[in-house]
Design a protein around this motif. Sequence first.
Motif, PDB file in Angstrom:
ATOM      1  N   ARG B  14      14.645  -5.028  -6.175  1.00  0.00           N
ATOM      2  CA  ARG B  14      13.359  -5.702  -5.941  1.00  0.00           C
ATOM      3  C   ARG B  14      12.268  -4.645  -5.914  1.00  0.00           C
ATOM      4  O   ARG B  14      11.682  -4.348  -4.879  1.00  0.00           O
ATOM      5  CB  ARG B  14      13.416  -6.474  -4.631  1.00  0.00           C
ATOM      6  N   LYS B  15      12.023  -4.102  -7.080  1.00  0.00           N
ATOM      7  CA  LYS B  15      11.156  -2.914  -7.149  1.00  0.00           C
ATOM      8  C   LYS B  15       9.752  -3.180  -6.651  1.00  0.00           C
ATOM      9  O   LYS B  15       9.196  -2.414  -5.881  1.00  0.00           O
ATOM     10  CB  LYS B  15      11.095  -2.399  -8.590  1.00  0.00           C
ATOM     11  N   LEU B  16       9.173  -4.293  -7.083  1.00  0.00           N
ATOM     12  CA  LEU B  16       7.777  -4.545  -6.751  1.00  0.00           C
ATOM     13  C   LEU B  16       7.595  -4.628  -5.242  1.00  0.00           C
ATOM     14  O   LEU B  16       6.724  -3.988  -4.662  1.00  0.00           O
ATOM     15  CB  LEU B  16       7.304  -5.843  -7.415  1.00  0.00           C
ATOM     16  N   ARG B  17       8.516  -5.422  -4.633  1.00  0.00           N
ATOM     17  CA  ARG B  17       8.427  -5.575  -3.186  1.00  0.00           C
ATOM     18  C   ARG B  17       8.588  -4.212  -2.504  1.00  0.00           C
ATOM     19  O   ARG B  17       7.822  -3.836  -1.630  1.00  0.00           O
ATOM     20  CB  ARG B  17       9.517  -6.512  -2.688  1.00  0.00           C
ATOM     21  N   THR B  18       9.601  -3.479  -2.959  1.00  0.00           N
ATOM     22  CA  THR B  18       9.868  -2.188  -2.356  1.00  0.00           C
ATOM     23  C   THR B  18       8.662  -1.259  -2.498  1.00  0.00           C
ATOM     24  O   THR B  18       8.298  -0.554  -1.555  1.00  0.00           O
ATOM     25  CB  THR B  18      11.105  -1.552  -3.013  1.00  0.00           C
ATOM     26  N   VAL B  19       8.039  -1.297  -3.690  1.00  0.00           N
ATOM     27  CA  VAL B  19       6.894  -0.422  -3.911  1.00  0.00           C
ATOM     28  C   VAL B  19       5.727  -0.804  -3.000  1.00  0.00           C
ATOM     29  O   VAL B  19       5.088   0.051  -2.389  1.00  0.00           O
ATOM     30  CB  VAL B  19       6.462  -0.453  -5.396  1.00  0.00           C
ATOM     31  N   ILE B  20       5.481  -2.109  -2.881  1.00  0.00           N
ATOM     32  CA  ILE B  20       4.347  -2.549  -2.046  1.00  0.00           C
ATOM     33  C   ILE B  20       4.575  -2.171  -0.585  1.00  0.00           C
ATOM     34  O   ILE B  20       3.761  -1.482   0.037  1.00  0.00           O
ATOM     35  CB  ILE B  20       4.136  -4.072  -2.181  1.00  0.00           C
ATOM     36  N   VAL B  21       5.722  -2.614  -0.068  1.00  0.00           N
ATOM     37  CA  VAL B  21       6.004  -2.312   1.336  1.00  0.00           C
ATOM     38  C   VAL B  21       6.115  -0.801   1.535  1.00  0.00           C
ATOM     39  O   VAL B  21       5.555  -0.235   2.473  1.00  0.00           O
ATOM     40  CB  VAL B  21       7.298  -3.009   1.788  1.00  0.00           C
ATOM     41  N   GLY B  22       6.803  -0.181   0.594  1.00  0.00           N
ATOM     42  CA  GLY B  22       7.000   1.265   0.686  1.00  0.00           C
ATOM     43  C   GLY B  22       5.696   2.023   0.706  1.00  0.00           C
ATOM     44  O   GLY B  22       5.527   2.953   1.484  1.00  0.00           O
ATOM     45  N   SER B  23       4.755   1.606  -0.146  1.00  0.00           N
ATOM     46  CA  SER B  23       3.516   2.382  -0.195  1.00  0.00           C
ATOM     47  C   SER B  23       2.727   2.224   1.104  1.00  0.00           C
ATOM     48  O   SER B  23       2.040   3.151   1.518  1.00  0.00           O
ATOM     49  CB  SER B  23       2.673   2.004  -1.415  1.00  0.00           C
ATOM     50  N   ILE B  24       2.859   1.062   1.745  1.00  0.00           N
ATOM     51  CA  ILE B  24       2.187   0.919   3.039  1.00  0.00           C
ATOM     52  C   ILE B  24       2.811   1.866   4.066  1.00  0.00           C
ATOM     53  O   ILE B  24       2.111   2.596   4.769  1.00  0.00           O
ATOM     54  CB  ILE B  24       2.278  -0.534   3.538  1.00  0.00           C
ATOM     55  N   ILE B 592       3.518  -4.663   9.434  1.00  0.00           N
ATOM     56  CA  ILE B 592       4.492  -5.565  10.062  1.00  0.00           C
ATOM     57  C   ILE B 592       4.474  -6.918   9.350  1.00  0.00           C
ATOM     58  O   ILE B 592       5.513  -7.456   8.975  1.00  0.00           O
ATOM     59  CB  ILE B 592       4.191  -5.745  11.572  1.00  0.00           C
ATOM     60  N   PHE B 593       3.259  -7.440   9.129  1.00  0.00           N
ATOM     61  CA  PHE B 593       3.172  -8.768   8.512  1.00  0.00           C
ATOM     62  C   PHE B 593       3.633  -8.751   7.061  1.00  0.00           C
ATOM     63  O   PHE B 593       4.312  -9.671   6.609  1.00  0.00           O
ATOM     64  CB  PHE B 593       1.752  -9.329   8.646  1.00  0.00           C
ATOM     65  N   ILE B 594       3.261  -7.681   6.363  1.00  0.00           N
ATOM     66  CA  ILE B 594       3.669  -7.625   4.963  1.00  0.00           C
ATOM     67  C   ILE B 594       5.185  -7.453   4.843  1.00  0.00           C
ATOM     68  O   ILE B 594       5.849  -8.130   4.044  1.00  0.00           O
ATOM     69  CB  ILE B 594       2.915  -6.494   4.224  1.00  0.00           C
ATOM     70  N   ILE B 595       5.729  -6.574   5.678  1.00  0.00           N
ATOM     71  CA  ILE B 595       7.181  -6.374   5.629  1.00  0.00           C
ATOM     72  C   ILE B 595       7.885  -7.674   6.034  1.00  0.00           C
ATOM     73  O   ILE B 595       8.833  -8.119   5.383  1.00  0.00           O
ATOM     74  CB  ILE B 595       7.617  -5.231   6.569  1.00  0.00           C
ATOM     75  N   MET B 634      14.525   1.380   3.852  1.00  0.00           N
ATOM     76  CA  MET B 634      13.185   1.399   3.272  1.00  0.00           C
ATOM     77  C   MET B 634      12.236   2.197   4.160  1.00  0.00           C
ATOM     78  O   MET B 634      11.508   3.076   3.685  1.00  0.00           O
ATOM     79  CB  MET B 634      12.703  -0.048   3.104  1.00  0.00           C
ATOM     80  N   GLY B 635      12.272   1.863   5.463  1.00  0.00           N
ATOM     81  CA  GLY B 635      11.412   2.582   6.410  1.00  0.00           C
ATOM     82  C   GLY B 635      11.695   4.066   6.383  1.00  0.00           C
ATOM     83  O   GLY B 635      10.773   4.884   6.314  1.00  0.00           O
ATOM     84  N   SER B 636      12.973   4.418   6.380  1.00  0.00           N
ATOM     85  CA  SER B 636      13.347   5.832   6.402  1.00  0.00           C
ATOM     86  C   SER B 636      12.858   6.561   5.165  1.00  0.00           C
ATOM     87  O   SER B 636      12.202   7.588   5.257  1.00  0.00           O
ATOM     88  CB  SER B 636      14.869   5.976   6.465  1.00  0.00           C
TER      89      SER B 636
END
Lengths: 236, 717
Positions: B14-24, B592-595, B634-636
């Motif tokens: 789920r690259k897009l999701r990972t990128v969005i959450v990850g970049s935050i 928090i809300f986005i994740i 992801m957080g790590s």
Amino acid sequence: MTNLISNLISVENVCKDYKLGAVTVNALKEINIKISIGEFMTIAGPSGSGKTTLLNLIGCVDVPTEGELVIDGKGISRLSDKELTELRLNTIGFIFQTFNLIPVLNVYDNVEFPLLLKNDLSKNKKERKERVMYFLDKVGLADHLNHRPSELSGGQRQRVAIARALVSKPKIVLADEPTANLDSETGQNIIDLMKKINREDHTTFIFSTHDTSIIKQAQRVVVLKDGHISSDEMMK
Amino acid sequence: MMLLKIAFRNLFSRKLRTVIVGSILFSASVLAIIGGALVESIAISMKKSLTESLAGDIQIYSSKATEKFSIIGNQEGNFFDVKELDDFAKIKRVLGEKVPNISAIIPQGVNFAYINPGNILDNKLEKLRELVLRGEKQITKQISEQTTDQITNHIRNIIKDISLTYESSFSMVGALSEDEKEESKRNINIVMKDDFWKPFNHFNDSTNDSKKVLDANLEFLENKIAPLIVDDTQMYFYYIGTIPHQFMNNFPLAELVKGDAIPQGKRGFLFNDYVYETQNKHRVARRLDEIKKKLERDKEKISKSKVIKDLINANIEQVGEIYGQMTQTEVEYLKMDLIRFLSINTNSNTNADTTKDIKKLLEEFFNMNDENFFQRYNYFYTYIAPKIILYRIKIGDTFPMKAFTRSGYSSSVNLKVYGTFRFKNFEHSPIAGNFNIMDLMSFRDLYGYMSSDRKEENKKLQEEMDKFSMQTDGEELFAKKGNININIDVKKNTFTAEVKTVSRKKINQDLLNQTYSDLEMENGVVINAAIILKDKSKTNQTLQEIQKVSADEKLNLKVVDWQEVTGSLGQFVTVIRAILYGLLTVILTIAIFIIMNSMLMSALERTKEIGTMRAIGASKKYILKLIMLETFAMGSIFSILGIGVGMATVFYFKSRGIPAPTDIFLFLFSGPRLYLSLHPIYALVVYFVVVCVSLLSSIYPAHIAVNVSPIRAMQRD
């Protein structure tokens, strides 16, 4: 044939109601079946007759509204979610119409998955590998270990699913319309494979279908109609 | 292992999701690290700036204080009613004995001073008066007359200039009333007449007559004409009354720049170099310095900067303050030289036009551009600066310092300027640059507490005043015989002031020569004191010890740490820290809300997969682990990436430093550059917080996933 010991599954006066909005649907009404070890049985009937509901109950993924199911000597109405999970893990294997492989895992990992849930095997990699390879060999996919489900044909996927269902050596394998998403030749191959395993390992197979050519190949045919058993015949 | 594999592969699939959450999470980590490093480095720098320059680690002041004390004053520049520490020597002795962690206790007191060194006319009149006095003392006629003529001519030139410009100058700073205009006009007319100047030609006739007239005329010029020059001669600044050598030795950032330190035990004054080079400097020169700084340090261009152009225009307008300070001969000489200089260095459309006057020439000279600035800057300092009053108060001068006492009266002491000092690294910061140093004895005088010798002086002064007032009647009659009609009131005041100055000067000279021991200086009132500790990490502990000693020994001290007495500056770090943490809180709340949302989506998308896992025997706990592991991974990953990038940035600026964008930052940075540093623990905290936030935000999605029924596996959609 009513030997108590050989009764692997006993469905006693089972009713199952669903609430669809304000309407209560009586999906199963007063069902009684006993199934013995090693049977190769099909549950037939038109859509909405309650085939899947019955399989769900036998598979312990659902509980009856009334009545009792005894699976491998355990009355499931008294079991907790945890115990039901244990029961599914150790006694029942599932084959789904839509194959339901874990998309992010390759063939080998998909088959290995149930073994990792088992306490006794989760730390024994060698034993797991032997088992996985044995069953993958049996379903003819020993050379597709590293393929992802998306890289396989429908028939191949269903074989992986069969290997996964068998790998934990369950007493019962439940298959819900295992051939519905396959062409007839592939479907026949899958049934042949199931028959072969039934013959060799005495695994009990219970599958639902509405494909008459497959119904003919079962030893026992239970026909459901509007939630009732309309016939229960042994074939020869 | 399998869990980890599934978790990672899910992240990857789920690259897009990972990128969005990850970049935050990544940005939050980078911000937390860089912001944290900035804030903490500024906190360290500011602590250094404040504790090592003025405040010390701990400050003490009187527990009777009705207001909270701040060493830098409040926003209006006022100081607080904090009462005084009556017996500083005792406090110092007791604390020194009982609190071993104290390294030094430096008495202090901050007050606000204003001084008016006088404008050019005041300056020249003072010289003239000196010569008149010398004339009385029979210095050879020739020398004194020659100089007197020169000065008189100079003064008359200045007056001519005033007569032409005073009306327009006043209209800029606030118009004169009609009456004042009339009076000024009348007064200028009086001094423009040759008659007024006759007595100056014959002053050393030494008759009482001519002497009195001379005095009266000088007073007239000082009181009525000099104020017509609109100038910025008034100076305002803060000073710290302290024991100068203790101050300089114990505050590591304080260092001498020009001149000498105040000799141990002497009264004296040290200018802050910043005040000396800005407020105290000739404003044309000061502007040139500022332009030079902008060109060199900030790499600006005259042609592109409005600010610099304004400075240049201001200099052109005020060339009068250059030639007005020169004698006729100097002006003539400079004129010749400027004509030569300008014709060589301009593209020759000005053919050595000898008819140009000095005003025009200087205006042309100060109209500088990017090509000729540095050449002209050097010319200014080599040829022009030595002939003007570059500093209103020079090192070595003794000047009258005025301040308001606590009771509201104005008081004055004469002080010798020994030199200038600065606070190392942030000498250009206006905040730190405002404090000057004064000896504690003079401070007490100005503050309104009379030392015994000062009381003695006042007594003597009073006696002389009494003596003088008995003679005044005769003087008044005498003055009426003068050839110029001068208001008697003015004259009377003048004479009183004159006597006062003379006697004060003499007595002050005695005071200035006196030497005091440290104990004498300490013995008496101080406002507050800075305590410097041996082990600075034990500030809080020592603070409590001092409080205890103060209570036990009835010292009546209020004991506070450096941060509390530096007011808004001390709280600055707290404020920016709050802003940073506020910002991070906002970002993490959004995260928090986005994740939560994205994990929820992914849980809902995967109900079939989760249902299948449940059907084939995965427990609820397993599903929980799966979801949590996914967010943990992801957080790590992203917080470690962010921390890595942040730390790399911090490390990059660790040796290089971030240059201070403006002078204000010099103080915050404790120097021209901020060298970032960060405690490794902080990185761990950031990691921990980011991971916790991601785990926290996946609790609800995990709850949903855990409760997915295995029936979902059987459903056909």
